[in-house]
Structure formats: C-alpha cells, structure tokens
Design an enzyme around this catalytic site. Structure first.
Site, PDB file in Angstrom:
ATOM      1  N   ASP A   6       0.877  -1.182   0.000  1.00 35.98           N
ATOM      2  CA  ASP A   6       0.000   0.000   0.000  1.00 35.98           C
ATOM      3  C   ASP A   6       0.910   1.227   0.000  1.00 35.98           C
ATOM      4  O   ASP A   6       2.132   1.100   0.148  1.00 35.98           O
ATOM      5  CB  ASP A   6      -0.902  -0.011   1.247  1.00 35.98           C
ATOM      6  CG  ASP A   6      -1.835   1.207   1.299  1.00 35.98           C
ATOM      7  OD1 ASP A   6      -2.322   1.626   0.233  1.00 35.98           O
ATOM      8  OD2 ASP A   6      -2.063   1.747   2.398  1.00 35.98           O
ATOM      9  N   SER A   7       0.287   2.395  -0.090  1.00 37.79           N
ATOM     10  CA  SER A   7       1.064   3.640  -0.061  1.00 37.79           C
ATOM     11  C   SER A   7       1.559   3.970   1.342  1.00 37.79           C
ATOM     12  O   SER A   7       2.108   5.041   1.553  1.00 37.79           O
ATOM     13  CB  SER A   7       0.194   4.791  -0.549  1.00 37.79           C
ATOM     14  OG  SER A   7      -0.861   4.984   0.375  1.00 37.79           O
ATOM     15  N   ASN A  70      -6.914   0.644  -2.578  1.00 35.33           N
ATOM     16  CA  ASN A  70      -7.982   0.777  -3.574  1.00 35.33           C
ATOM     17  C   ASN A  70      -7.534   1.583  -4.784  1.00 35.33           C
ATOM     18  O   ASN A  70      -7.892   1.279  -5.919  1.00 35.33           O
ATOM     19  CB  ASN A  70      -9.197   1.468  -2.944  1.00 35.33           C
ATOM     20  CG  ASN A  70      -9.931   0.563  -1.983  1.00 35.33           C
ATOM     21  OD1 ASN A  70     -10.827  -0.169  -2.362  1.00 35.33           O
ATOM     22  ND2 ASN A  70      -9.528   0.592  -0.726  1.00 35.33           N
ATOM     23  N   THR A  71      -6.724   2.629  -4.537  1.00 35.10           N
ATOM     24  CA  THR A  71      -6.301   3.506  -5.639  1.00 35.10           C
ATOM     25  C   THR A  71      -5.403   2.743  -6.616  1.00 35.10           C
ATOM     26  O   THR A  71      -5.653   2.739  -7.828  1.00 35.10           O
ATOM     27  CB  THR A  71      -5.530   4.731  -5.076  1.00 35.10           C
ATOM     28  OG1 THR A  71      -6.252   5.266  -3.974  1.00 35.10           O
ATOM     29  CG2 THR A  71      -5.339   5.780  -6.135  1.00 35.10           C
ATOM     30  N   CYS A 174     -11.016   3.345   0.819  1.00 36.13           N
ATOM     31  CA  CYS A 174      -9.562   3.555   0.887  1.00 36.13           C
ATOM     32  C   CYS A 174      -9.117   2.777   2.112  1.00 36.13           C
ATOM     33  O   CYS A 174      -9.770   2.847   3.166  1.00 36.13           O
ATOM     34  CB  CYS A 174      -9.258   5.041   1.045  1.00 36.13           C
ATOM     35  SG  CYS A 174      -7.569   5.396   1.597  1.00 36.13           S
ATOM     36  N   THR A 175      -8.030   2.060   2.006  1.00 33.51           N
ATOM     37  CA  THR A 175      -7.643   1.161   3.100  1.00 33.51           C
ATOM     38  C   THR A 175      -7.153   1.917   4.346  1.00 33.51           C
ATOM     39  O   THR A 175      -7.008   1.316   5.411  1.00 33.51           O
ATOM     40  CB  THR A 175      -6.567   0.156   2.633  1.00 33.51           C
ATOM     41  OG1 THR A 175      -5.451   0.885   2.096  1.00 33.51           O
ATOM     42  CG2 THR A 175      -7.116  -0.771   1.577  1.00 33.51           C
ATOM     43  N   HIS A 176      -6.899   3.207   4.221  1.00 31.31           N
ATOM     44  CA  HIS A 176      -6.541   3.994   5.410  1.00 31.31           C
ATOM     45  C   HIS A 176      -7.779   4.284   6.279  1.00 31.31           C
ATOM     46  O   HIS A 176      -7.645   4.474   7.491  1.00 31.31           O
ATOM     47  CB  HIS A 176      -5.919   5.338   5.008  1.00 31.31           C
ATOM     48  CG  HIS A 176      -4.473   5.253   4.627  1.00 31.31           C
ATOM     49  ND1 HIS A 176      -4.051   4.718   3.428  1.00 31.31           N
ATOM     50  CD2 HIS A 176      -3.342   5.630   5.288  1.00 31.31           C
ATOM     51  CE1 HIS A 176      -2.735   4.782   3.371  1.00 31.31           C
ATOM     52  NE2 HIS A 176      -2.276   5.336   4.486  1.00 31.31           N
TER      53      HIS A 176
HETATM   54  N1  DGL Z   1      -4.697   3.468   1.016  1.00 38.35           N
HETATM   55  C1  DGL Z   1      -4.881   3.846  -0.329  1.00 38.35           C
HETATM   56  C2  DGL Z   1      -6.233   3.447  -0.886  1.00 38.35           C
HETATM   57  O1  DGL Z   1      -6.773   2.454  -0.447  1.00 38.35           O
HETATM   58  C3  DGL Z   1      -4.499   5.212  -0.802  1.00 38.35           C
HETATM   59  C4  DGL Z   1      -4.123   6.298   0.091  1.00 38.35           C
HETATM   60  C5  DGL Z   1      -3.279   7.316  -0.645  1.00 38.35           C
HETATM   61  O2  DGL Z   1      -2.078   7.100  -0.670  1.00 38.35           O
HETATM   62  O3  DGL Z   1      -3.837   8.260  -1.222  1.00 38.35           O
HETATM   63  O4  DGL Z   1      -6.751   4.061  -1.768  1.00 38.35           O
END
Ligand code: DGL
Length: 241
Positions: A6-7, A70-71, A174-176
C-alpha cells in the site's frame, strides 16, 4: 511467500483480516510511504511506482501479491496482471456488499480522487448503483491518517462529513479509512461500515489453494520505502491492536 503493499500503513487494515484466516504463511508487507499519497498521482506515475514494487516483491520470492490499496488496484491492476505471470489480488470498494444487502437506507462512499475518477470504479459503480449512494472524494484524508494527526483528522471529518448525517452505511473505499471508524462515528453516529478486505481474503485463500502454497510458521516482514523507524513501530501497533 506472499507480498502485500500500500502507499503506507492503510493496507495493514487488510493484512489484519488476512491474518485472521490465513496466519501460517510468510508475508512481506511493503509500505510505500515515500510515495504517499497515491490518491493524487497520475496514472503514469502510479503505474511506474507499483511496477517497481511488484518487481521488488517478485525478486524477493513472492508467489502471490496483494494490492492492499484501492487507488493502486483501480488504476494499475490490469497493467500489472498483464505484465506479471503471478496472481495479483486487488481490493475494490465494497459496493457489492451494500447492493446485496438490499437496504432502504442511504450509503456514503468515501475514496481517494484516484479511485473515484478511475475507469474501474466507474464500471463498478454502474453495476451496483442502488440509487441511494453519495460519493465523497476525500482529498488529503489518507495523508492525515498516515501521519497520525488526530485533531486535524477530526476537523477534516467535521467539515466534510457533517452534511451526510443520517446515512445508514459507509463504504470505506480507501484502506486507510478503517483506521478512523471511531472518529467517523463521532460525526455520523452509529453507521454500518463496509470494506473490501473480506473479498481480498476470500480471493487470497482461493489463490493459495490453486498455487498449492504450503503452510509454514507464521513470518511477517515489514519494509517501508521511507525507512523511517516510526513507521515500523506504528505497523506493529496497528497490527496488534
Ligand atoms: N490506502 C490507499 C487506498 O486504499 C491510498 C491512500 C493514498 O495514498 O492516497 O486508496
């Protein structure tokens, strides 16, 4: 070996679900916080970034890769699956779960700009649109969560979510975002949350069986592209919470 990326630390919310069902494997979690946020990156940049990560994980010996973002899933999964000859599992916003529930209540879907404007998301939304869904692009929210800025997160949610009071369901696209469910409830009340994590677990289980990956002693390795020590501490904190 199974690689997850992930990011940053958002994907740990997916990893935790994976470990509940599939604990006895060797995992590498790759947190790309050097390139955080992914949500505002161009398709070209994100493809390059994720291509490098997959390449690294492959060289480390991963046999299955999970995109716990997700992104990156929405924008890069087709490219990566075409290029690499190993199973690449991708998360997606849990629109189907809400659709299948056949609820009368309204649903709010939160996601990054990258996810929201992707072709993959548009297709998914069209398929499961029950005509009671609000879409909210949460620009900057994942960065605040990644940095753990509690008071700024609260102010952000107050400013951006108050107008959606009364919704029954919230899709965390978004996984965050699963990391701030308590704060979201402070604004929206007792809503039902949905994430794509369970879909990932199901697919990973299927792939492990198909690849005949054998169980081993549980082993977890953490890598962060920014190499900040703080990241690793937070990783274990979230994982063991
Ligand atoms: N956690 C990521 C997601 O699920 C992206 C967060 C990001 O880096 O913008 O989309």
């Amino acid at each position: 070996m199974i690689g997850i990326f992930d990011s940053g630390l958002g994907g740990v919310t997916v990893f935790k679900e994976i470990l509940k069902t599939l604990p006895n494997y060797h995992y590498i979690y790759y947190s790309d916080s050097l390139n955080n946020p992914y949500g505002d990156k161009s398709e070209e940049d994100l493809v390059k970034i994720t291509d490098n990560i997959v390449n690294y994980l492959l060289n480390r010996g991963c046999q299955i890769i999970v995109i716990a973002c997700n992104t990156a899933s929405a924008i890069c999964k087709c490219y990566l699956r075409n290029k690499y000859n190993i199973p690449i599992i991708a998360i997606e916003p849990a629109l189907k779960q809400v659709y299948d529930k056949n609820t009368q209540g309204k649903t709010l879907l939160l996601a990054t700009k990258g996810t929201m404007y992707s072709l993959k998301f548009k297709e998914l939304y069209k398929k499961y649109d029950n005509k009671a869904i609000y879409l909210k692009e949460c620009h900057g929210l994942a960065d605040l969560i990644e940095a753990g800025l509690e008071s700024q997160i609260k102010a952000y949610l107050k400013e951006n979510l108050t107008q959606f009071k009364g919704v029954e369901n919230v899709i965390l696209g978004c996984t965050h975002y699963p990391l701030i469910q308590k704060e979201i409830k402070e604004i929206l009340g007792d809503v039902n949350f949905y994430t794509g994590a369970l879909g990932v677990v199901k697919e990973l289980k299927r792939m492990i069986e198909a690849q005949k990956l054998s169980e081993t002693n549980k082993k977890i390795e953490f890598i962060d592209s920014s190499k900040e020590q703080r990241k690793e501490e937070r990783f274990w904190q979230i994982l063991n919470d």
